[in-house]
Write a protein that holds these residues in place. Structure first.
Motif, PDB file in Angstrom:
ATOM      1  N   LEU A 134       0.519  -1.135   0.125  1.00 18.42           N
ATOM      2  CA  LEU A 134       0.140   0.135  -0.218  1.00 18.42           C
ATOM      3  C   LEU A 134       0.853   1.490   0.141  1.00 18.42           C
ATOM      4  N   ASN A 135       1.808   1.116  -0.749  1.00 19.99           N
ATOM      5  CA  ASN A 135       2.657   2.413  -0.946  1.00 19.99           C
ATOM      6  C   ASN A 135       2.645   3.369  -1.947  1.00 19.99           C
ATOM      7  N   TYR A 136       2.878   4.462  -1.547  1.00 16.17           N
ATOM      8  CA  TYR A 136       2.274   5.829  -2.714  1.00 16.17           C
ATOM      9  C   TYR A 136       0.737   5.832  -2.118  1.00 16.17           C
ATOM     10  N   ARG A 137       0.269   6.112  -1.333  1.00 19.93           N
ATOM     11  CA  ARG A 137      -1.786   5.936  -1.280  1.00 19.93           C
ATOM     12  C   ARG A 137      -2.269   6.682  -1.362  1.00 19.93           C
ATOM     13  N   ASN A 138      -1.112   8.046  -1.141  1.00 23.59           N
ATOM     14  CA  ASN A 138      -2.062   8.811  -0.254  1.00 23.59           C
ATOM     15  C   ASN A 138      -3.248   8.891   0.896  1.00 23.59           C
ATOM     16  N   LEU A 139      -2.294   7.826   2.170  1.00 24.57           N
ATOM     17  CA  LEU A 139      -3.202   7.248   3.036  1.00 24.57           C
ATOM     18  C   LEU A 139      -2.659   8.533   4.014  1.00 24.57           C
ATOM     19  N   ASN A 140      -3.628   8.978   5.304  1.00 28.41           N
ATOM     20  CA  ASN A 140      -3.546   9.822   6.215  1.00 28.41           C
ATOM     21  C   ASN A 140      -4.538   9.275   7.293  1.00 28.41           C
ATOM     22  N   ILE A 141      -4.865   8.613   6.711  1.00 25.57           N
ATOM     23  CA  ILE A 141      -5.208   7.292   8.125  1.00 25.57           C
ATOM     24  C   ILE A 141      -5.160   6.001   7.588  1.00 25.57           C
ATOM     25  N   LEU A 171      -7.698 -10.852   6.326  1.00 21.93           N
ATOM     26  CA  LEU A 171      -5.865 -10.890   7.142  1.00 21.93           C
ATOM     27  C   LEU A 171      -5.128 -11.433   7.960  1.00 21.93           C
ATOM     28  N   GLN A 172      -5.532 -12.156   8.419  1.00 18.25           N
ATOM     29  CA  GLN A 172      -5.003 -12.871   9.795  1.00 18.25           C
ATOM     30  C   GLN A 172      -3.441 -13.461   9.411  1.00 18.25           C
ATOM     31  N   PHE A 173      -3.639 -14.186   8.330  1.00 18.59           N
ATOM     32  CA  PHE A 173      -1.943 -14.633   7.473  1.00 18.59           C
ATOM     33  C   PHE A 173      -0.724 -13.569   6.531  1.00 18.59           C
ATOM     34  N   LEU A 174      -1.352 -12.609   6.884  1.00 15.77           N
ATOM     35  CA  LEU A 174      -0.340 -11.343   6.286  1.00 15.77           C
ATOM     36  C   LEU A 174       0.385 -11.197   6.889  1.00 15.77           C
ATOM     37  N   GLU A 175       2.021 -11.432   6.592  1.00 13.04           N
ATOM     38  CA  GLU A 175       2.811 -11.348   6.971  1.00 13.04           C
ATOM     39  C   GLU A 175       3.690 -10.182   6.984  1.00 13.04           C
ATOM     40  N   ARG A 176       3.461  -8.939   5.974  1.00  9.96           N
ATOM     41  CA  ARG A 176       4.203  -7.856   5.929  1.00  9.96           C
ATOM     42  C   ARG A 176       2.824  -6.829   4.698  1.00  9.96           C
ATOM     43  N   LEU A 177       2.975  -5.036   4.750  1.00 10.83           N
ATOM     44  CA  LEU A 177       2.661  -4.770   5.049  1.00 10.83           C
ATOM     45  C   LEU A 177       3.291  -3.303   4.677  1.00 10.83           C
ATOM     46  N   TYR A 178       3.429  -3.181   3.709  1.00 13.43           N
ATOM     47  CA  TYR A 178       4.317  -1.979   3.047  1.00 13.43           C
ATOM     48  C   TYR A 178       3.236  -0.922   3.087  1.00 13.43           C
ATOM     49  N   MET A 179       3.848   0.089   3.360  1.00 14.80           N
ATOM     50  CA  MET A 179       3.353   2.025   3.388  1.00 14.80           C
ATOM     51  C   MET A 179       4.030   2.409   3.260  1.00 14.80           C
TER      52      MET A 179
END
Length: 92
Positions: A22-29, A40-48
């Protein structure tokens, strides 16, 4: 952009992705959709990287129990209440 984000998260849940970008998505929350249900319990890596987040949810470790890497540059520090988070990357 919101529908694209929704579709990305929906696909990750359906296909049980271990990595989510989720890089470069202009997220502010932090997207609450990431913490809904058990999808998403199996998620190991979250890129933001390169978003404008200022806070992470208190229940992040509980909702994403297998998360071992969270990459973002928005924070000075983040304490995970669980031992699950092994790496928190503050580099850009």
């Amino acid at each position: 952009m919101a529908s694209e984000l929704h579709e990305t998260i929906f696909t990750a849940k359906q296909e049980r992705h271990k990595n989510l970008f989720l890089n470069y998505r202009n997220l502010n929350i932090f997207p609450g959709e990431l913490l809904k249900d058990e999808g998403l319990q199996f998620l190991e890596r979250l890129y933001m990287k390169r978003n404008s987040l200022t806070i992470l949810p208190d229940n992040l470790a509980q909702k994403l129990p297998n998360l071992i890497e969270l990459t973002t540059v928005s924070f000075v520090a983040y304490c995970c209440s669980s031992q699950c988070l092994q790496m928190f990357d503050l580099q850009s």
